[in-house]
Scaffold this active site. Structure first.
Site, PDB file in Angstrom:
ATOM      1  N   ASP A 201      79.028  75.545  34.971  1.00 25.85           N
ATOM      2  CA  ASP A 201      78.537  75.736  36.326  1.00 25.85           C
ATOM      3  C   ASP A 201      79.062  77.114  36.692  1.00 25.85           C
ATOM      4  OD1 ASP A 201      78.376  76.005  39.106  1.00 25.85           O
ATOM      5  OD2 ASP A 201      78.117  73.851  39.303  1.00 25.85           O
ATOM      6  N   HIS A 202      78.218  78.128  36.601  1.00 27.31           N
ATOM      7  CA  HIS A 202      78.773  79.488  36.645  1.00 27.31           C
ATOM      8  C   HIS A 202      79.405  79.824  37.998  1.00 27.31           C
ATOM      9  CE1 HIS A 202      74.962  80.723  38.511  1.00 27.31           C
ATOM     10  NE2 HIS A 202      75.546  81.865  38.836  1.00 27.31           N
ATOM     11  N   HIS A 264      75.970  73.811  41.845  1.00 25.47           N
ATOM     12  CA  HIS A 264      76.781  74.828  42.538  1.00 25.47           C
ATOM     13  C   HIS A 264      77.261  74.354  43.917  1.00 25.47           C
ATOM     14  CE1 HIS A 264      75.176  77.060  39.311  1.00 25.47           C
ATOM     15  NE2 HIS A 264      74.138  77.602  39.906  1.00 25.47           N
TER      16      HIS A 264
HETATM   17  C1  BG6 Z   1      71.242  79.653  38.840  1.00 26.40           C
HETATM   18  C2  BG6 Z   1      69.900  79.133  39.328  1.00 26.40           C
HETATM   19  O1  BG6 Z   1      72.057  78.583  38.458  1.00 26.40           O
HETATM   20  O2  BG6 Z   1      71.861  80.394  39.877  1.00 26.40           O
HETATM   21  C3  BG6 Z   1      69.036  80.266  39.832  1.00 26.40           C
HETATM   22  O3  BG6 Z   1      69.238  78.446  38.269  1.00 26.40           O
HETATM   23  C4  BG6 Z   1      69.774  81.121  40.826  1.00 26.40           C
HETATM   24  O4  BG6 Z   1      67.821  79.769  40.388  1.00 26.40           O
HETATM   25  C5  BG6 Z   1      71.142  81.529  40.274  1.00 26.40           C
HETATM   26  O5  BG6 Z   1      68.992  82.273  41.100  1.00 26.40           O
HETATM   27  C6  BG6 Z   1      71.962  82.286  41.294  1.00 26.40           C
HETATM   28  O6  BG6 Z   1      73.140  82.742  40.723  1.00 26.40           O
HETATM   29  P1  BG6 Z   1      73.998  83.882  41.430  1.00 26.40           P
HETATM   30  O7  BG6 Z   1      75.242  83.977  40.601  1.00 26.40           O
HETATM   31  O8  BG6 Z   1      73.163  85.133  41.394  1.00 26.40           O
HETATM   32  O9  BG6 Z   1      74.254  83.426  42.822  1.00 26.40           O
END
Ligand code: BG6
Length: 510
Positions: A201-202, A264
């Site tokens: 979950d980045h 997230h």
């Molecule tokens: C991803 C989603 O997990 O997170 C995307 O699949 C989204 O739809 C992205 O755009 C957003 O990541 P960040 O790090 O740019 O907020």
């Protein structure tokens, strides 16, 4: 010197500052020709190498259908690094890193390709000293997870021999509902034990997200008021200004709630609402997150406490933007949500009665992610109503991105001869307080995988509990009509404003 605890502060201080460097190892990326790999994974590997956090013989194997040789793959990584790496390009780092790059061509059901992969890993153990330690990164559409993990098992690649380790890194989405997530967990755990599996979950790799824990548990200031006695409600916003871009195939049928609330936003909620863990260790953290996710309750009337919508045409960043249903590859009858807002409650002593409002959307006014803890109004005011009529509620806002920091909003007297109180804010900005820039989330997460550090990876139970929260909402939406519409470049549908207005509240305009 703290004789009582027998600590040696000098040694401890030095230890903390020592960078955590991965031992001998390699990374195999499945789906290496995809966007995530090019924009995030390859650059993160280079940035780690550039920061001296990878071992000298670190190896990177790409696996895909493309008819590439090792050199073509290395060239692809080179282009990705040049375009997307965070740190400056250094030829000597690149030269060393590219020595360990190999490409294996094949389909996921191709036994011969997995035998070649095995040989390639053995060859790298000899040539690069990877010691049999490999992480397999599944950057592939979820429908391919089962075949890849089964192939790894069939060809003996998941087996840990002697002291060596094998780990599986799995990208979201982890299932599309509770039942499919359980099936997937079953398949993965037939091959890998729980401590071999790292679910990405980045958001948990973001500095500001980890800072939620520091803010809450390394200070005395906030925790005493972090509960239903002081907090009126919490708003968690993840707004994006982009549309779905070229991701129609992935996004349609998935939608905003499955794409980012299930993972997230519920992880942000868990970190904001959980109790203090006994230590900053993977088991202790998971135990607290699991407890709080298990206590999340949906309001009875889902029609009044959830909203889903789709972006319509509009203006974004000075350019005309098409609506979701006009995007390439989208079914014009699609009911997929590009905006979702939900009201959740947490059934425990700390939070009973405090709503947590979560919202996310594409093509909104601006890209911003924040957690706003909004406090109750003072129970009594010695000032006239007219003196405080412009005063909002106190709020602590954790600015996750892009303007990383924390804001505290409170009332202050306006200079002058009359008593008038208005909102002011006190700001902490990462850029001003620290000289170090924040690493990309994927740098931190890939390094943690190689180190076997599972703190920042959601466990099976967390993933399943999150689906359990979302499933009834998705089912309700399936049964009830169509998504609302909102103009691109605005802050979402009127229905979402009405949802908060019914509670006597309003969304923040970040
Ligand atoms: C991803 C989603 O997990 O997170 C995307 O699949 C989204 O739809 C992205 O755009 C957003 O990541 P960040 O790090 O740019 O907020």
């Amino acid at each position: 010197m703290n004789a009582v605890h027998g600590a040696n502060p000098l040694r401890d201080a030095a230890d903390r500052r020592l960078p955590r460097i991965a031992g001998p190892s390699g990374l195999v990326i499945f789906g290496v020709t995809g966007d995530l790999s090019r924009k995030k994974l390859m650059p993160a590997v280079y940035d780690l190498a550039n920061r001296g956090l990878l071992p000298p013989g670190f190896s990177l194997i790409g696996f895909a259908r493309r008819e590439w040789q090792d050199e073509d793959f290395a060239d692809e990584v080179y282009q990705a690094v040049k375009q997307h790496a965070r740190t400056p390009f250094r030829e000597e780092v690149w030269q060393q890193l590219s020595q360990g790059m190999r490409f294996v061509q094949g389909n996921f059901d191709d036994d011969e390709a997995f035998e070649t992969l095995k040989k390639t890993m053995d060859e790298l153990d000899q040539a690069q000293g990877t010691g049999g330690n490999f992480a397999f990164y599944l950057s592939v559409p979820p429908k391919f997870f089962p075949v890849v993990v089964q192939q790894l098992k069939k060809h003996g690649l998941a087996e840990e021999k002697g002291d060596s380790w094998r780990r599986a890194v799995i990208e979201k989405p982890f299932g599309h509902d509770l039942a499919s997530a359980k099936d997937l967990n079953g398949i993965v755990h037939e091959v890998f034990s729980p401590d071999q599996v790292f679910r990405i979950d980045h958001y948990l790799g973001k500095e500001t997200v980890q800072n939620i824990l520091a803010l809450r548990f390394a200070n005395t200031l906030f925790e005493p008021i972090w509960n239903r006695s002081y907090v009126d409600h919490v708003q968690i916003t993840m707004a994006e200004d982009i549309g779905i871009g070229g991701r129609a195939g992935y996004y349609d049928g998935i939608g905003a709630a499955r794409d980012v609330i299930q993972n997230h936003l519920l992880q942000l909620l868990a970190l904001t609402a959980m109790e203090e863990p006994a230590s900053f260790d993977a088991d202790a953290l998971a135990a607290e997150k699991t407890k709080v996710l298990g206590a999340v309750k949906l309001p009875k009337d889902l029609g009044k406490s959830t909203v889903r919508a789709q972006y319509a045409a509009g203006w974004q960043g000075g350019a005309r933007a098409v609506g979701y249903l006009e995007e390439d590859g989208i079914d014009p009858q699609s009911k997929t949500d590009t905006y979702a807002a939900v009201k959740l409650e947490i059934d425990n002593r700390r939070w009973a009665g405090v709503p947590f409002y979560l919202r996310t959307g594409k093509r909104l006014g601006r890209r911003v992610t924040e957690i706003a803890v909004v406090f109750q109004r003072a129970p009594h005011s010695p000032f006239d109503h007219t003196a405080t009529e412009e005063l909002g509620q106190n709020a602590l806002v954790i600015r996750v991105q892009p303007d990383e920091g924390v804001t505290l909003r409170f009332g202050s007297k306006v200079p002058g001869t009359s008593m008038e109180v208005r909102d002011v804010s006190m700001d902490f900005a990462y850029g001003e307080s620290f000289t170090e820039s924040s690493p990309e989330a994927y740098e931190r997460l890939i390094l943690d995988v190689l180190l076997g550090d599972a703190n920042l990876f959601p466990r099976t139970e967390e993933v399943e509990l999150s689906w359990k929260i979302l499933d009834p909402i998705e089912q309700y939406w399936d049964r009830h009509g169509k998504p609302a519409q909102y103009e691109s470049g605005t802050w979402g549908p009127a229905e979402a404003d009405e949802m908060l207005a019914r509670d006597g509240r309003s969304w923040r305009r970040p």
